[in-house]
Write an enzyme that holds these catalytic residues in place. Structure first.
Site, PDB file in Angstrom:
ATOM      1  N   ASN A  34     -28.493  16.013 -59.691  1.00  0.00           N
ATOM      2  CA  ASN A  34     -27.479  16.626 -59.000  1.00  0.00           C
ATOM      3  C   ASN A  34     -28.038  17.630 -57.799  1.00  0.00           C
ATOM      4  O   ASN A  34     -29.192  18.275 -58.414  1.00  0.00           O
ATOM      5  CB  ASN A  34     -26.451  17.272 -59.899  1.00  0.00           C
ATOM      6  CG  ASN A  34     -25.076  17.839 -59.115  1.00  0.00           C
ATOM      7  OD1 ASN A  34     -24.317  16.778 -59.103  1.00  0.00           O
ATOM      8  ND2 ASN A  34     -25.051  19.087 -58.866  1.00  0.00           N
ATOM      9  N   THR A  36     -27.335  20.808 -57.161  1.00  0.00           N
ATOM     10  CA  THR A  36     -27.382  21.967 -58.080  1.00  0.00           C
ATOM     11  C   THR A  36     -27.894  21.472 -59.471  1.00  0.00           C
ATOM     12  O   THR A  36     -27.200  20.762 -60.208  1.00  0.00           O
ATOM     13  CB  THR A  36     -25.896  22.813 -58.444  1.00  0.00           C
ATOM     14  OG1 THR A  36     -25.499  22.748 -57.028  1.00  0.00           O
ATOM     15  CG2 THR A  36     -25.805  23.973 -59.002  1.00  0.00           C
ATOM     16  N   VAL A  76     -21.007  11.181 -54.529  1.00  0.00           N
ATOM     17  CA  VAL A  76     -20.711  12.507 -53.780  1.00  0.00           C
ATOM     18  C   VAL A  76     -19.449  12.205 -52.913  1.00  0.00           C
ATOM     19  O   VAL A  76     -19.154  11.301 -52.648  1.00  0.00           O
ATOM     20  CB  VAL A  76     -21.822  13.074 -53.062  1.00  0.00           C
ATOM     21  CG1 VAL A  76     -23.137  13.172 -54.127  1.00  0.00           C
ATOM     22  CG2 VAL A  76     -22.248  12.230 -51.991  1.00  0.00           C
ATOM     23  N   ASN A 104     -15.831   6.944 -51.515  1.00  0.00           N
ATOM     24  CA  ASN A 104     -14.623   6.512 -50.554  1.00  0.00           C
ATOM     25  C   ASN A 104     -15.007   6.722 -49.132  1.00  0.00           C
ATOM     26  O   ASN A 104     -14.407   7.431 -48.304  1.00  0.00           O
ATOM     27  CB  ASN A 104     -13.225   7.306 -50.759  1.00  0.00           C
ATOM     28  CG  ASN A 104     -12.403   6.340 -51.992  1.00  0.00           C
ATOM     29  OD1 ASN A 104     -12.689   5.317 -52.044  1.00  0.00           O
ATOM     30  ND2 ASN A 104     -11.508   7.213 -52.474  1.00  0.00           N
ATOM     31  N   SER A 130     -12.967   2.059 -58.160  1.00  0.00           N
ATOM     32  CA  SER A 130     -11.592   2.398 -58.317  1.00  0.00           C
ATOM     33  C   SER A 130     -11.278   2.456 -59.814  1.00  0.00           C
ATOM     34  O   SER A 130     -12.047   1.761 -60.542  1.00  0.00           O
ATOM     35  CB  SER A 130     -10.612   1.436 -57.657  1.00  0.00           C
ATOM     36  OG  SER A 130      -9.358   1.774 -57.759  1.00  0.00           O
ATOM     37  N   GLY A 131     -10.186   3.371 -60.261  1.00  0.00           N
ATOM     38  CA  GLY A 131      -9.854   3.454 -61.361  1.00  0.00           C
ATOM     39  C   GLY A 131      -9.942   4.903 -62.221  1.00  0.00           C
ATOM     40  O   GLY A 131      -9.747   5.090 -63.323  1.00  0.00           O
ATOM     41  N   LYS A 185     -11.756  -1.722 -50.125  1.00  0.00           N
ATOM     42  CA  LYS A 185     -11.622  -0.661 -51.125  1.00  0.00           C
ATOM     43  C   LYS A 185     -10.371   0.485 -50.420  1.00  0.00           C
ATOM     44  O   LYS A 185      -9.530   0.697 -50.838  1.00  0.00           O
ATOM     45  CB  LYS A 185     -12.598   0.339 -51.469  1.00  0.00           C
ATOM     46  CG  LYS A 185     -12.381   1.523 -52.071  1.00  0.00           C
ATOM     47  CD  LYS A 185     -11.574   1.243 -53.496  1.00  0.00           C
ATOM     48  CE  LYS A 185     -11.474   2.573 -54.251  1.00  0.00           C
ATOM     49  NZ  LYS A 185     -10.833   3.896 -53.999  1.00  0.00           N
ATOM     50  N   HIS A 188      -7.169  -1.323 -50.474  1.00  0.00           N
ATOM     51  CA  HIS A 188      -6.863  -1.025 -52.046  1.00  0.00           C
ATOM     52  C   HIS A 188      -6.112   0.235 -51.915  1.00  0.00           C
ATOM     53  O   HIS A 188      -4.920   0.363 -52.506  1.00  0.00           O
ATOM     54  CB  HIS A 188      -7.799  -0.926 -52.951  1.00  0.00           C
ATOM     55  CG  HIS A 188      -7.631  -0.649 -54.156  1.00  0.00           C
ATOM     56  ND1 HIS A 188      -7.687   0.888 -54.160  1.00  0.00           N
ATOM     57  CD2 HIS A 188      -7.447  -0.983 -55.490  1.00  0.00           C
ATOM     58  CE1 HIS A 188      -7.315   1.080 -55.621  1.00  0.00           C
ATOM     59  NE2 HIS A 188      -7.029  -0.036 -56.156  1.00  0.00           N
ATOM     60  N   ASN A 189      -6.357   1.079 -51.223  1.00  0.00           N
ATOM     61  CA  ASN A 189      -5.962   2.438 -51.398  1.00  0.00           C
ATOM     62  C   ASN A 189      -4.648   2.497 -50.488  1.00  0.00           C
ATOM     63  O   ASN A 189      -3.699   3.117 -50.979  1.00  0.00           O
ATOM     64  CB  ASN A 189      -6.944   3.639 -50.876  1.00  0.00           C
ATOM     65  CG  ASN A 189      -7.845   3.953 -51.964  1.00  0.00           C
ATOM     66  OD1 ASN A 189      -8.495   3.178 -52.818  1.00  0.00           O
ATOM     67  ND2 ASN A 189      -8.321   5.094 -52.026  1.00  0.00           N
ATOM     68  N   GLU A 192      -2.170   1.006 -52.628  1.00  0.00           N
ATOM     69  CA  GLU A 192      -1.973   1.853 -53.836  1.00  0.00           C
ATOM     70  C   GLU A 192      -0.932   3.072 -53.236  1.00  0.00           C
ATOM     71  O   GLU A 192       0.082   3.312 -53.820  1.00  0.00           O
ATOM     72  CB  GLU A 192      -3.282   2.763 -53.977  1.00  0.00           C
ATOM     73  CG  GLU A 192      -3.213   4.060 -54.988  1.00  0.00           C
ATOM     74  CD  GLU A 192      -4.550   4.689 -55.023  1.00  0.00           C
ATOM     75  OE1 GLU A 192      -5.484   3.913 -55.495  1.00  0.00           O
ATOM     76  OE2 GLU A 192      -4.582   5.898 -54.956  1.00  0.00           O
ATOM     77  N   TYR A 193      -1.098   3.482 -51.969  1.00  0.00           N
ATOM     78  CA  TYR A 193      -0.134   4.398 -51.235  1.00  0.00           C
ATOM     79  C   TYR A 193       1.294   3.758 -51.464  1.00  0.00           C
ATOM     80  O   TYR A 193       2.329   4.257 -51.785  1.00  0.00           O
ATOM     81  CB  TYR A 193      -0.380   4.749 -49.889  1.00  0.00           C
ATOM     82  CG  TYR A 193      -1.505   5.960 -49.513  1.00  0.00           C
ATOM     83  CD1 TYR A 193      -2.482   5.960 -50.328  1.00  0.00           C
ATOM     84  CD2 TYR A 193      -0.929   7.151 -48.831  1.00  0.00           C
ATOM     85  CE1 TYR A 193      -3.394   7.103 -50.161  1.00  0.00           C
ATOM     86  CE2 TYR A 193      -1.806   8.137 -48.392  1.00  0.00           C
ATOM     87  CZ  TYR A 193      -3.127   7.956 -49.288  1.00  0.00           C
ATOM     88  OH  TYR A 193      -3.811   9.050 -48.907  1.00  0.00           O
ATOM     89  N   ARG A 447       9.500  -4.351 -19.027  1.00  0.00           N
ATOM     90  CA  ARG A 447       8.141  -3.948 -18.735  1.00  0.00           C
ATOM     91  C   ARG A 447       8.038  -4.673 -17.269  1.00  0.00           C
ATOM     92  O   ARG A 447       7.288  -3.993 -16.403  1.00  0.00           O
ATOM     93  CB  ARG A 447       7.023  -4.631 -19.741  1.00  0.00           C
ATOM     94  CG  ARG A 447       7.246  -4.009 -20.874  1.00  0.00           C
ATOM     95  CD  ARG A 447       5.976  -4.837 -21.921  1.00  0.00           C
ATOM     96  NE  ARG A 447       4.822  -4.245 -21.446  1.00  0.00           N
ATOM     97  CZ  ARG A 447       4.024  -5.464 -21.196  1.00  0.00           C
ATOM     98  NH1 ARG A 447       4.151  -6.623 -21.531  1.00  0.00           N
ATOM     99  NH2 ARG A 447       2.486  -5.062 -20.966  1.00  0.00           N
TER     100      ARG A 447
END
Ligand code: 6PG
Length: 484
Positions: A34, A36, A76, A104, A130-131, A185, A188-189, A192-193, A447
């Protein structure tokens, strides 16, 4: 001494720590690092106490602890931190080593980073994980893409730690080159929304239209979770509705009704706009969060326009059954749209996506995991070239059996002034898709009328364009014909 580390994980926030512990459980020796460094010691002395996890206090130490080719995985926050780490690693890693980003990240960033890292002789993986906390610890869904040559080196670790479906298949497989993993992914999100918004609309209709309490809805979601809607999100909704605050009142009623968002839903919609794919339900889900965030404006408008009587007439039990069917049909539309999006993206980016494989990856471990995804998997197993989920016999039958209830719920919500944007847009999309003839003939005429944009005719071959001088006073020159 021979280095023992199988993989290094950088970033000891909740996802990083839990993935490390999961890898450790599966017999891998993980090096934890890490920025820090006090967090490394803290982790080793607490959560990682008594495990085989090794700590590193510098990048050089981390590298020295790893077997070759070295596998380093970043957990991160997406964004510039990933680029910063890549730059630092390029100074300490060697050709053939593998850099993995498990955040993500935006898929375009992953495409760029894959090319960049490969140009330096290393391999890159951008993977969706995910999860949430529990998934990371017990088995997430993992969606890796990037440099194909990297996959055999990370496959044993990723497939061991991922969730498994009932026959033991891992919810993790190679997705494709470049940004394919992060694209899947992201989708997927977005889905999810959509799933969350649909559940929230069902909740609001039951609450405002049927006057149901949180306890009563807890029972409804409990029942729904035993049928075709069985899923993680329905399950947690059941539990949320049953949760009481310290004063014994439902906690959900005390939560401020303004939703946050971290961006992946928005990215999905932006991508759909670029590809010209109507993922209307996910778009409504994103915009619904935006509307929810306009709390002050809503409070003001409610003073003037509050619906007088939102209550539905009729049998409550019947309505609950109708709402369940409206949710199910809308969910089928949402996944149909999500799969259309992935297909278009695959075509544009040259990815060979395995759509049944994606359903399997989402079947367990991730936030949208559900019985429903098992049906999608079956649909693609039956027909790998299925271009539209709605045309699969199972989903065709399901939509037909829900149609009457779906229309009934949307009409009642509209009539009573209860917002149901995702239910409604799903139905509008369905009606649009099954319309052989839409009013775009008139639109093309408009148009052409004001901008000489030309039109095609039903009595002429496609690709032949016409212009009419609608007013008699226009010129002879038509505008060039192109579609973005
Ligand atoms: C997952 C989730 C996760 C996401 C959160 C927050 O698959 O585990 O999708 O990746 O970051 O759900 O998303 P929002 O803040 O945008 O709701």
């Amino acid at each position: 001494m021979e280095p023992k580390g199988d993989i290094a994980v950088i970033g000891l926030a909740v996802m990083g720590q839990n993935l490390i512990l999961n890898m450790n459980d599966h017999g891998f020796t993980v090096v934890a690092f890490n920025r820090t460094t006090s967090k490394v010691d803290d982790f080793l002395n607490n959560e990682a106490k008594g495990t085989n996890i090794l700590g590193a206090h510098s990048l050089a130490e981390m590298v020295a602890l790893l077997k070759k080719p070295r596998r380093v995985m970043l957990m991160v926050k997406a964004g510039s931190a990933v680029d910063d780490f890549i730059e630092q690693w390029l100074g300490v890693l060697e050709p053939g080593d593998i850099v993995i980003d498990g955040g993500n990240s935006l898929f375009q960033d992953t495409i760029r980073r894959t090319k960049y890292v490969e140009s330096k002789g290393l391999l890159y993986i951008g993977t969706g994980v995910s999860g949430g906390e529990e998934g990371a610890r017990r088995g997430p869904s993992i969606m890796p893409g990037g440099s194909p040559a990297a996959w055999p080196h990370v496959k044993p670790i990723f497939q061991a730690i991922s969730a498994k479906v009932s026959d033991g298949s891992p919810c993790c497989d190679w997705v494709g080159e470049g940004g394919a993993g992060h694209y899947v992914k992201m989708t997927h999100n977005g889905i999810e929304y959509g799933d969350m918004q649909l559940i929230c609309e069902a909740y609001q209709i039951m609450k405002d239209g049927l006057g149901m309490t949180a306890d009563e809805m807890h029972e409804v979601f409990k029942e729904w979770n035993q049928g075709e809607l069985e899923s993680y999100l329905v399950e947690i909704t059941r539990d949320i509705l049953g949760k009481k605050d310290e004063d014994g009142q439902p906690l959900v009623d005390k939560i401020l009704d303004t939703a946050g968002q971290k961006g992946t839903g928005k990215w999905t919609v932006i991508s759909s706009q670029e590809l010209g794919i109507p993922i209307t339900l996910i778009a409504e889900a994103v915009y619904s969060r935006c509307v929810s965030a306009l709390k002050d404006a809503r409070v003001e408008a409610a003073k003037v326009f509050k619906p007088s009587n939102p209550k539905f007439a009729g049998d409550r039990k019947q309505w609950v059954s109708d709402i369940r069917k409206a949710l199910y049909a809308s969910k089928i539309i949402s996944y149909t749209q999500g799969y259309m999006l992935m297909r278009a993206a695959a075509q544009q980016h040259g990815w060979n996506l395995n759509y049944g494989g994606i359903a399997l990856m989402w079947r367990g471990g991730c936030i949208i995991r559900s019985v429903f995804l098992g049906e999608i998997k079956k649909a693609f197993d039956k027909n790998p070239n299925l271009t539209n989920l709605l045309l699969d016999p199972f989903f065709k039958k399901a939509i037909k059996s829900c149609a009457r209830s779906w229309r009934k719920v949307v009409s009642a919500a509209v009539k009573k002034g209860i917002p149901a944007p995702a239910f409604s847009t799903a139905l509008a999309f369905f009606d649009g898709l099954r319309s052989e003839r839409l009013p775009a003939n008139l639109l093309q005429a408009q148009r052409d009328y004001f901008g000489a944009h030309t039109y095609e005719r039903i009595d002429k071959p496609r690709g032949e364009f016409f212009h009419t001088n609608w007013t008699g006073s226009g010129g002879r020159v038509a505008s060039s014909t192109y579609t973005v």
